[in-house]
Design a protein around this motif. Structure first.
Motif, PDB file in Angstrom:
ATOM      1  N   LEU A 162       0.819  -1.203   0.000  1.00 50.59           N
ATOM      2  CA  LEU A 162       0.000   0.000   0.000  1.00 50.59           C
ATOM      3  C   LEU A 162       0.859   1.262   0.000  1.00 50.59           C
ATOM      4  O   LEU A 162       0.658   2.157  -0.822  1.00 50.59           O
ATOM      5  CB  LEU A 162      -0.917   0.003   1.228  1.00 50.59           C
ATOM      6  N   LEU A 163       1.787   1.354   0.938  1.00 52.72           N
ATOM      7  CA  LEU A 163       2.605   2.547   1.082  1.00 52.72           C
ATOM      8  C   LEU A 163       4.061   2.156   1.255  1.00 52.72           C
ATOM      9  O   LEU A 163       4.370   1.109   1.823  1.00 52.72           O
ATOM     10  CB  LEU A 163       2.154   3.385   2.284  1.00 52.72           C
ATOM     11  N   ARG A 164       4.941   3.022   0.778  1.00 50.68           N
ATOM     12  CA  ARG A 164       6.378   2.840   0.950  1.00 50.68           C
ATOM     13  C   ARG A 164       6.944   4.183   1.399  1.00 50.68           C
ATOM     14  O   ARG A 164       6.714   5.211   0.756  1.00 50.68           O
ATOM     15  CB  ARG A 164       7.023   2.401  -0.357  1.00 50.68           C
ATOM     16  N   GLY A 165       7.669   4.171   2.517  1.00 46.08           N
ATOM     17  CA  GLY A 165       8.197   5.427   3.038  1.00 46.08           C
ATOM     18  C   GLY A 165       9.542   5.229   3.700  1.00 46.08           C
ATOM     19  O   GLY A 165      10.156   4.167   3.613  1.00 46.08           O
ATOM     20  N   ARG A 166       9.991   6.281   4.380  1.00 49.86           N
ATOM     21  CA  ARG A 166      11.275   6.269   5.070  1.00 49.86           C
ATOM     22  C   ARG A 166      11.066   6.495   6.558  1.00 49.86           C
ATOM     23  O   ARG A 166      10.144   7.226   6.965  1.00 49.86           O
ATOM     24  CB  ARG A 166      12.185   7.371   4.514  1.00 49.86           C
ATOM     25  N   PRO A 167      11.903   5.907   7.397  1.00 47.50           N
ATOM     26  CA  PRO A 167      11.843   6.226   8.827  1.00 47.50           C
ATOM     27  C   PRO A 167      12.207   7.691   9.047  1.00 47.50           C
ATOM     28  O   PRO A 167      13.152   8.209   8.425  1.00 47.50           O
ATOM     29  CB  PRO A 167      12.889   5.299   9.448  1.00 47.50           C
ATOM     30  N   VAL A 168      11.464   8.356   9.918  1.00 42.74           N
ATOM     31  CA  VAL A 168      11.725   9.760  10.258  1.00 42.74           C
ATOM     32  C   VAL A 168      11.683   9.907  11.770  1.00 42.74           C
ATOM     33  O   VAL A 168      11.131   9.069  12.484  1.00 42.74           O
ATOM     34  CB  VAL A 168      10.698  10.710   9.610  1.00 42.74           C
ATOM     35  N   VAL A 169      12.272  10.990  12.247  1.00 46.03           N
ATOM     36  CA  VAL A 169      12.233  11.306  13.669  1.00 46.03           C
ATOM     37  C   VAL A 169      11.014  12.198  13.910  1.00 46.03           C
ATOM     38  O   VAL A 169      10.873  13.259  13.296  1.00 46.03           O
ATOM     39  CB  VAL A 169      13.521  12.010  14.124  1.00 46.03           C
ATOM     40  N   CYS A 170      10.136  11.749  14.785  1.00 44.55           N
ATOM     41  CA  CYS A 170       8.922  12.492  15.126  1.00 44.55           C
ATOM     42  C   CYS A 170       9.181  13.257  16.426  1.00 44.55           C
ATOM     43  O   CYS A 170       9.520  12.650  17.449  1.00 44.55           O
ATOM     44  CB  CYS A 170       7.753  11.520  15.288  1.00 44.55           C
ATOM     45  N   VAL A 171       9.037  14.582  16.368  1.00 47.06           N
ATOM     46  CA  VAL A 171       9.357  15.430  17.520  1.00 47.06           C
ATOM     47  C   VAL A 171       8.333  16.553  17.639  1.00 47.06           C
ATOM     48  O   VAL A 171       7.559  16.813  16.725  1.00 47.06           O
ATOM     49  CB  VAL A 171      10.765  16.053  17.385  1.00 47.06           C
ATOM     50  N   ARG A 172       8.358  17.230  18.784  1.00 44.38           N
ATOM     51  CA  ARG A 172       7.607  18.469  18.923  1.00 44.38           C
ATOM     52  C   ARG A 172       8.346  19.589  18.200  1.00 44.38           C
ATOM     53  O   ARG A 172       9.576  19.567  18.092  1.00 44.38           O
ATOM     54  CB  ARG A 172       7.444  18.837  20.399  1.00 44.38           C
ATOM     55  N   PRO A 173       7.634  20.596  17.702  1.00 43.62           N
ATOM     56  CA  PRO A 173       8.316  21.702  17.016  1.00 43.62           C
ATOM     57  C   PRO A 173       9.304  22.457  17.891  1.00 43.62           C
ATOM     58  O   PRO A 173      10.238  23.073  17.371  1.00 43.62           O
ATOM     59  CB  PRO A 173       7.159  22.615  16.581  1.00 43.62           C
ATOM     60  N   VAL A 268      10.455   1.523   4.361  1.00 47.02           N
ATOM     61  CA  VAL A 268       9.490   0.808   5.203  1.00 47.02           C
ATOM     62  C   VAL A 268       8.216   0.630   4.387  1.00 47.02           C
ATOM     63  O   VAL A 268       7.733   1.574   3.758  1.00 47.02           O
ATOM     64  CB  VAL A 268       9.178   1.583   6.497  1.00 47.02           C
ATOM     65  N   LEU A 269       7.686  -0.582   4.383  1.00 45.29           N
ATOM     66  CA  LEU A 269       6.499  -0.885   3.600  1.00 45.29           C
ATOM     67  C   LEU A 269       5.302  -1.095   4.514  1.00 45.29           C
ATOM     68  O   LEU A 269       5.417  -1.725   5.573  1.00 45.29           O
ATOM     69  CB  LEU A 269       6.705  -2.160   2.772  1.00 45.29           C
ATOM     70  N   LEU A 270       4.173  -0.563   4.114  1.00 46.65           N
ATOM     71  CA  LEU A 270       2.901  -0.914   4.738  1.00 46.65           C
ATOM     72  C   LEU A 270       2.155  -1.776   3.727  1.00 46.65           C
ATOM     73  O   LEU A 270       1.911  -1.339   2.591  1.00 46.65           O
ATOM     74  CB  LEU A 270       2.073   0.329   5.070  1.00 46.65           C
ATOM     75  N   PHE A 291      -8.788   0.061   0.317  1.00 39.97           N
ATOM     76  CA  PHE A 291      -7.448   0.319   0.832  1.00 39.97           C
ATOM     77  C   PHE A 291      -6.471   0.594  -0.307  1.00 39.97           C
ATOM     78  O   PHE A 291      -5.665   1.519  -0.232  1.00 39.97           O
ATOM     79  CB  PHE A 291      -6.953  -0.867   1.665  1.00 39.97           C
ATOM     80  N   VAL A 292      -6.537  -0.220  -1.342  1.00 45.64           N
ATOM     81  CA  VAL A 292      -5.617  -0.044  -2.476  1.00 45.64           C
ATOM     82  C   VAL A 292      -5.843   1.301  -3.147  1.00 45.64           C
ATOM     83  O   VAL A 292      -4.900   2.036  -3.446  1.00 45.64           O
ATOM     84  CB  VAL A 292      -5.802  -1.196  -3.485  1.00 45.64           C
ATOM     85  N   ARG A 293      -7.108   1.651  -3.385  1.00 48.86           N
ATOM     86  CA  ARG A 293      -7.406   2.924  -4.049  1.00 48.86           C
ATOM     87  C   ARG A 293      -7.003   4.119  -3.199  1.00 48.86           C
ATOM     88  O   ARG A 293      -6.381   5.077  -3.685  1.00 48.86           O
ATOM     89  CB  ARG A 293      -8.902   2.999  -4.363  1.00 48.86           C
ATOM     90  N   ASN A 294      -7.309   4.080  -1.899  1.00 49.88           N
ATOM     91  CA  ASN A 294      -6.975   5.205  -1.033  1.00 49.88           C
ATOM     92  C   ASN A 294      -5.483   5.322  -0.794  1.00 49.88           C
ATOM     93  O   ASN A 294      -4.968   6.424  -0.597  1.00 49.88           O
ATOM     94  CB  ASN A 294      -7.726   5.081   0.294  1.00 49.88           C
ATOM     95  N   ALA A 295      -4.782   4.188  -0.778  1.00 50.48           N
ATOM     96  CA  ALA A 295      -3.317   4.250  -0.653  1.00 50.48           C
ATOM     97  C   ALA A 295      -2.712   4.913  -1.874  1.00 50.48           C
ATOM     98  O   ALA A 295      -1.748   5.689  -1.771  1.00 50.48           O
ATOM     99  CB  ALA A 295      -2.758   2.843  -0.477  1.00 50.48           C
ATOM    100  N   ARG A 296      -3.266   4.645  -3.037  1.00 50.77           N
ATOM    101  CA  ARG A 296      -2.782   5.284  -4.265  1.00 50.77           C
ATOM    102  C   ARG A 296      -2.982   6.786  -4.193  1.00 50.77           C
ATOM    103  O   ARG A 296      -2.098   7.572  -4.549  1.00 50.77           O
ATOM    104  CB  ARG A 296      -3.506   4.698  -5.470  1.00 50.77           C
ATOM    105  N   ALA A 297      -4.139   7.215  -3.692  1.00 44.44           N
ATOM    106  CA  ALA A 297      -4.411   8.646  -3.531  1.00 44.44           C
ATOM    107  C   ALA A 297      -3.503   9.253  -2.456  1.00 44.44           C
ATOM    108  O   ALA A 297      -3.059  10.400  -2.578  1.00 44.44           O
ATOM    109  CB  ALA A 297      -5.873   8.873  -3.184  1.00 44.44           C
ATOM    110  N   HIS A 298      -3.212   8.476  -1.406  1.00 45.35           N
ATOM    111  CA  HIS A 298      -2.359   8.956  -0.320  1.00 45.35           C
ATOM    112  C   HIS A 298      -0.942   9.181  -0.816  1.00 45.35           C
ATOM    113  O   HIS A 298      -0.253  10.111  -0.362  1.00 45.35           O
ATOM    114  CB  HIS A 298      -2.355   7.923   0.812  1.00 45.35           C
TER     115      HIS A 298
END
Length: 301
Positions: A162-173, A268-270, A291-298
């Motif tokens: 569905l999705l393919r991305g990269r690990p990121v650091v999640c922080v407060r601004p 990272v794959l979902l 799920f497939v259609r919305n992942a494509r839009a995402h």
């Protein structure tokens, strides 16, 4: 005895060999063979004739085939007779590792609910191993799980990326890490770190990223959603796939933000998984398609 075991025997007969049946069913030969062996042990009959050149239906299996087809025909008639009126009252059970829950899962479930107003959707947060067991045992119809690029996919499942991305650091601004263009390991270790519990893909990724080094202080939590809430409350930083954070209400409101990891190109794959089956209920097929259609839009910019 399970219906798919009978369906697999019928497929081996139809395609003439275990190998061709496995290809058509998108199963590995060992997984298909083991499923048939379980049925053979239960019936006390060798349904397949196994040779070095391959496996095909045995004479005993062919003698039982009319009875097998009678059962499968009866199942098809039962499903057909029930029709849509039966399906609308069923429950679709979805296991999820809580990644991309808000940006992808919630809109998809909302849209499915509009199309299937009488079908209940049960969403259960669980670890990857528990989701796989639930799919095999019939406790889940669909499963949302994560993999790192290069991981082997387990046999016995139909897997859709569905999705393919990269690990990121999640922080407060207002975190010191938010002032950086990219976060290196030394900077990450200097801040309190919120890590996923063992059993989650991001726990394995962070363990590999740190290479045995330990942060100044760390928390352990169960799932991305709690991790993001802990970040929002100022308890520290966490490492998640970018698609789990970008678009989240906390990120849209400016409560949390992300920074890339320096010198890291891990994917990272979902993925969405379901157990291989010849027949899949319409409601499950429809939710899968959404799920497939919305992942494509995402993914679209």
């Amino acid at each position: 005895m399970r219906i798919e075991q009978l369906e697999y025997i019928a497929a081996v007969t139809r395609f003439g060999s275990l190998r061709r049946a496995a290809e058509e069913l998108h199963l590995s030969q060992p997984a298909l063979s083991e499923t048939v062996r379980n049925l053979e042990r239960e019936l006390g009959v060798d349904l397949l004739e196994r040779k070095r050149s391959g496996a095909k239906v045995s004479d005993e299996g062919r003698e039982l085939l009319p009875l097998i087809m009678t059962v499968l025909d009866a199942v098809d008639r039962l499903r057909g007779a029930a029709g849509d009126q039966h399906r609308i009252s069923r429950m679709v059970r979805l296991g999820t590792v809580n990644t991309a829950t808000v940006p992808l899962l919630i809109p998809t479930v909302r849209e499915f609910r509009s199309a299937h107003p009488a079908t209940q959707v049960e969403v259960v947060g669980a670890q990857q191993g528990d989701i796989h067991r639930g799919l095999l045992e019939g406790a889940f119809d669909l499963g949302l799980v994560n993999y790192l690029h290069g991981d082997d996919m387990p046999p016995g499942f139909e897997t859709t990326e569905l999705l393919r991305g990269r690990p990121v650091v999640c922080v407060r601004p207002d975190s010191p890490l938010a002032a950086l263009d990219a976060v290196d390991v030394d900077s990450l270790l200097a801040e309190p770190l919120i890590v996923m519990r063992s059993g989650y893909v991001m726990h394995r990724f962070v363990h590999r990223l740190l290479r045995g080094r330990t942060p100044s202080f760390s928390y352990s939590t169960d799932g991305a959603e709690m991790g993001k809430l802990m970040v929002a409350e100022g308890l520290g930083a966490t490492v998640l796939p970018d698609f789990s954070v970008i678009g989240d209400p906390l990120e849209r409101s400016g409560t949390i933000t992300v920074r890339p990891l320096a010198e890291d190109e891990t994917d990272v794959l979902l993925v969405l998984q379901r157990r291989h089956a010849v027949s899949v209920p319409r409601a499950v097929r429809d939710l899968h398609a959404l799920f497939v259609r919305n992942a494509r839009a995402h993914r679209a910019p």
